[in-house]
Design a protein around this motif. Structure first.
Motif, PDB file in Angstrom:
ATOM      1  N   GLU A 157     -11.005   1.597   6.290  1.00  0.00           N
ATOM      2  CA  GLU A 157     -11.568   0.734   5.259  1.00  0.00           C
ATOM      3  C   GLU A 157     -11.535   1.386   3.878  1.00  0.00           C
ATOM      4  OE1 GLU A 157     -15.459  -0.396   6.520  1.00  0.00           O
ATOM      5  OE2 GLU A 157     -14.720  -1.593   8.230  1.00  0.00           O
ATOM      6  N   LEU A 169       0.820  -1.219   0.000  1.00  0.00           N
ATOM      7  CA  LEU A 169       0.000   0.000   0.000  1.00  0.00           C
ATOM      8  C   LEU A 169       0.859   1.277   0.000  1.00  0.00           C
ATOM      9  CD1 LEU A 169      -2.818  -0.977   2.495  1.00  0.00           C
ATOM     10  CD2 LEU A 169      -3.104  -0.455   0.074  1.00  0.00           C
ATOM     11  N   LYS A 188      -4.318   5.052   1.554  1.00  0.00           N
ATOM     12  CA  LYS A 188      -3.137   5.366   0.737  1.00  0.00           C
ATOM     13  C   LYS A 188      -2.679   6.809   0.957  1.00  0.00           C
ATOM     14  CE  LYS A 188      -3.572   2.019  -3.024  1.00  0.00           C
ATOM     15  NZ  LYS A 188      -3.640   1.856  -4.487  1.00  0.00           N
ATOM     16  N   SER A 223      -5.348   8.148  -5.666  1.00  0.00           N
ATOM     17  CA  SER A 223      -6.184   8.280  -4.465  1.00  0.00           C
ATOM     18  C   SER A 223      -6.471   9.733  -4.083  1.00  0.00           C
ATOM     19  CB  SER A 223      -5.530   7.553  -3.281  1.00  0.00           C
ATOM     20  OG  SER A 223      -5.563   6.154  -3.486  1.00  0.00           O
ATOM     21  N   THR A 275      -9.854   2.683   0.928  1.00  0.00           N
ATOM     22  CA  THR A 275      -8.503   2.489   0.387  1.00  0.00           C
ATOM     23  C   THR A 275      -7.841   3.808   0.020  1.00  0.00           C
ATOM     24  OG1 THR A 275      -9.166   0.355  -0.494  1.00  0.00           O
ATOM     25  CG2 THR A 275      -7.146   1.304  -1.380  1.00  0.00           C
ATOM     26  N   HIS A 276      -8.619   4.750  -0.516  1.00  0.00           N
ATOM     27  CA  HIS A 276      -8.040   6.036  -0.922  1.00  0.00           C
ATOM     28  C   HIS A 276      -7.554   6.822   0.299  1.00  0.00           C
ATOM     29  CE1 HIS A 276      -9.376   5.123  -4.884  1.00  0.00           C
ATOM     30  NE2 HIS A 276     -10.675   5.161  -4.555  1.00  0.00           N
TER      31      HIS A 276
END
Length: 639
Positions: free
Chosen positions: A605, A538, A611, A544, A607-608
């Protein structure tokens, strides 16, 4: 800085619309919003009230309303009396972060095209470096690195005071009491060995003074009854310092004995030998010159070891034994031109009474030089060798402020226009609970000893906290060094250079509070996060940022700090103040730790967001590392 310019531009436009008045450059003042209020940028409206023709609070309200209505840069505002606190929208901060993340030259400003010379350390070759030299070296080296980061070409130099009566004192003592002792035979560093003989000279010199004063007193009916006159003077001086009462009779005796002491100081055999040795050295008598080179060689070897431990370096070395001759020639030329004058005893002086100062000795009656003479020569030599330097910075303690004021005025009188570009970076002394240090009495806190004490303390403290699990011996030693020296450097540099300071070794090594180890530990914490991110794949930001919907207040706070870094470099360079960078690194580390406590990274939770927070952490670690590097401090990856 670009962001601030855009904010100011929007404020000026809004002000003209609302109040029909155009604000000139510099009339809008922005400052960081205080932590207890909402916002990141605060407009001070008190000075704007005279243009708006309303009160400061009304000015702030109307201005805030207009900014929200007409600009998408701002998300909200609030007014506290005459202060307008502005919050920028999330898109703005994401854009700021993107710019910082993509910056090919983080922590470096555009070239100014200017050259600057910074002098620091400048030791005498009759003693080892001490605590005061540590602040001097760390300050001078750090200022040099900050000036480089600010876009200047920097020449780091030192003048080694390798000649003069103080050097001859060590030589005389070694000749009389040394019995051929060397660093090899004694097992001592060369600078410490020579320093020991400087102390020995002072001890023997005081004995001779006491004996002469006793002899003078014996032959003077007014004080012949005193058994130990020199000791008596010390006792009375102590009473006076303590504010105790001293009788008129005692005052009279004290004046007589002080006259004897002054006479004894001039006539003691040891000081006569030292003066004779200085004259023989200036005549380059082979035996004297060879001994001088040998003893200085011992000292240089010792200095090199100390500088290596300190982590400081120099681009060029100047030696007083070279520059004093140029200084003498310049003084004699000034004498011919009527810039200086000669007294009846043959000594040469400069009269600075027209500048509100007094007369200053430049050459003694026997033709030998003083410090001022060699400093004149050194300054001229440097500008000859580096004609493009825009400024010469002298890093020297504040007890020499008068000396440099005189030096710069003398150079002006000699016709050197660049004298106005000479700057004394004055700093306060470092105190310890034990009191003031005196080299000749051997009460100085040795730099090597203090640095070793810091390494030992770092080792002990780190082991107690269990922060070396899984380290090899070499890795552990490197960590102790980085923590110990980091603690020392940070403590000495976090204080405004102009202020006198008290050094507390135990406070400096703590992992909490305003210390180097706290900032180093923060960097190690972030490094652990980044290692984990790499392990789970990651560590790539990807797209993102474009998909990030909002930021948390603490994230905005950290991004605001990150965006301030280059401006802080500029400020520190302008004021020659590493404490600006030290304070910045601390605030950044402190704010990131607040983020770490408030915001979950790996439990996120989205993901963007995850990151982003990893990239955000990486940029913070990079900035902390760069800021601490400007102070000469390494930040560990693991702790």
């Amino acid at each position: 800085m670009i962001l601030e310019k855009e904010i100011i531009s929007k404020i000026k436009d809004a002000f003209q619309v609302v109040f029909g008045s155009e604000l000139a450059e510099g009339q809008v003042t922005l400052q960081p919003t205080r932590k207890e209020f909402d916002g990141t940028h605060t407009v001070v409206c008190f000075p704007l009230a005279r243009f708006s023709k309303t009160g400061p609070e009304q000015t702030a309200e109307k201005l805030g309303e207009q900014l929200i209505e007409t600009s998408d840069l701002f998300s909200r505002y609030n007014v506290v009396k005459g202060f307008l606190n502005l919050s920028l929208n999330h898109e703005c901060w994401i854009s700021v972060f993107q710019g910082l993340n993509d910056d090919p030259n983080p922590g470096k400003l555009e070239s100014t095209g200017q050259e600057v010379m910074v002098e620091y350390s400048s030791p005498n070759t009759n003693k080892p470096l001490h605590l005061g030299h540590l602040r001097n070296n760390f300050l001078g080296w750090s200022v040099s690195e900050i000036l480089k980061a600010a876009g200047n070409t920097v020449h780091k130099v030192q003048i080694i005071n390798d000649r003069g009566i103080h050097i001859c004192k060590s030589m005389v003592a070694w000749l009389k009491f040394g019995e051929g002792e060397t660093p090899e035979s004694s097992g001592k560093k060369g600078d410490k060995l020579v320093g020991d003989y400087y102390v020995r000279f002072d001890q023997e010199y005081k004995k001779q003074i006491a004996e002469l004063v006793e002899d003078y007193a014996k032959h003077d009916d007014r004080v012949s009854s005193l058994k130990k006159p020199f000791h008596w003077v010390n006792q009375i001086d102590k009473k006076l310092k303590e504010g105790k009462e001293v009788s008129d009779e005692e005052q009279g005796i004290l004046l007589i004995l002080k006259t004897f002491i002054k006479k004894a100081e001039a006539n003691a055999p040891l000081i006569q030998e030292a003066k004779d040795l200085l004259l023989r050295w200036e005549s380059k008598e082979p035996a004297v010159y060879d001994l001088w080179k040998q003893m200085n060689g011992w000292v240089y070897s010792g200095f090199d070891t100390t500088y290596e431990t300190m982590g400081v370096d120099f681009d060029k070395l100047y030696y007083e034994s070279d520059t004093y001759l140029l200084g003498k020639d310049e003084v004699l030329r000034g004498l011919e031109r009527g810039v200086f004058f000669k007294k009846e005893d043959g000594s040469v002086w400069v009269d600075l009474s027209d500048k509100g100062l007094d007369q200053k000795l430049l050459l003694r009656s026997d033709g030998t030089s003083v410090y001022m003479t060699q400093d004149i020569g050194t300054a001229i030599l440097r500008f000859r060798g580096f004609p493009a330097i825009a400024r010469q910075v002298y890093t020297v303690g504040n007890e020499q402020e008068y000396h440099f004021k005189v030096l710069f005025l003398i150079l002006e009188k000699l016709g050197y226009a660049w004298a106005k570009e000479c700057y004394h970076l004055s700093y306060g002394m470092v105190d310890l609970p034990s009191g003031k240090m005196k080299s000749r009495e051997g009460t100085v806190v040795d730099a090597d000893d203090l640095m070793q004490e810091m390494l030992d303390t770092a080792e002990e403290h780190t082991k107690e906290l269990g922060k070396i699990e899984g380290f090899t011996d070499d890795q552990a030693r490197e960590l102790y060094y980085n923590l110990g020296l980091g603690a020392l450097k940070y403590f000495l540099l976090k204080v405004d250079p102009k202020k006198r300071m008290l050094f507390d070794p135990n406070e400096s090594i703590q992992f909490q509070g305003h210390t180097g180890p706290f900032i180093q530990y923060t960097h190690a914490r972030i490094s652990a996060i980044l290692r984990k991110a790499t392990q789970i794949g990651l560590d790539d930001l990807g797209d993102s940022l474009a998909k990030l919907e909002n930021l948390e207040p603490v994230e905005i706070s950290v991004i605001k700090l990150l965006s301030d870094f280059k401006e802080k470099i500029k400020e520190a360079a302008h004021h020659y103040s590493p404490d600006v960078i030290a304070q910045y690194a601390y605030e950044l580390a402190k704010e990131y730790n607040r983020f770490y406590q408030e915001i979950s990274i790996f439990n996120e939770e989205n993901t963007h967001k995850l990151k982003f927070r990893i990239a955000f952490s990486r940029l913070t670690a990079q900035t902390i590392s760069q800021a601490m590097a400007l102070l000469g401090i390494k930040v560990p990856e693991r702790m």
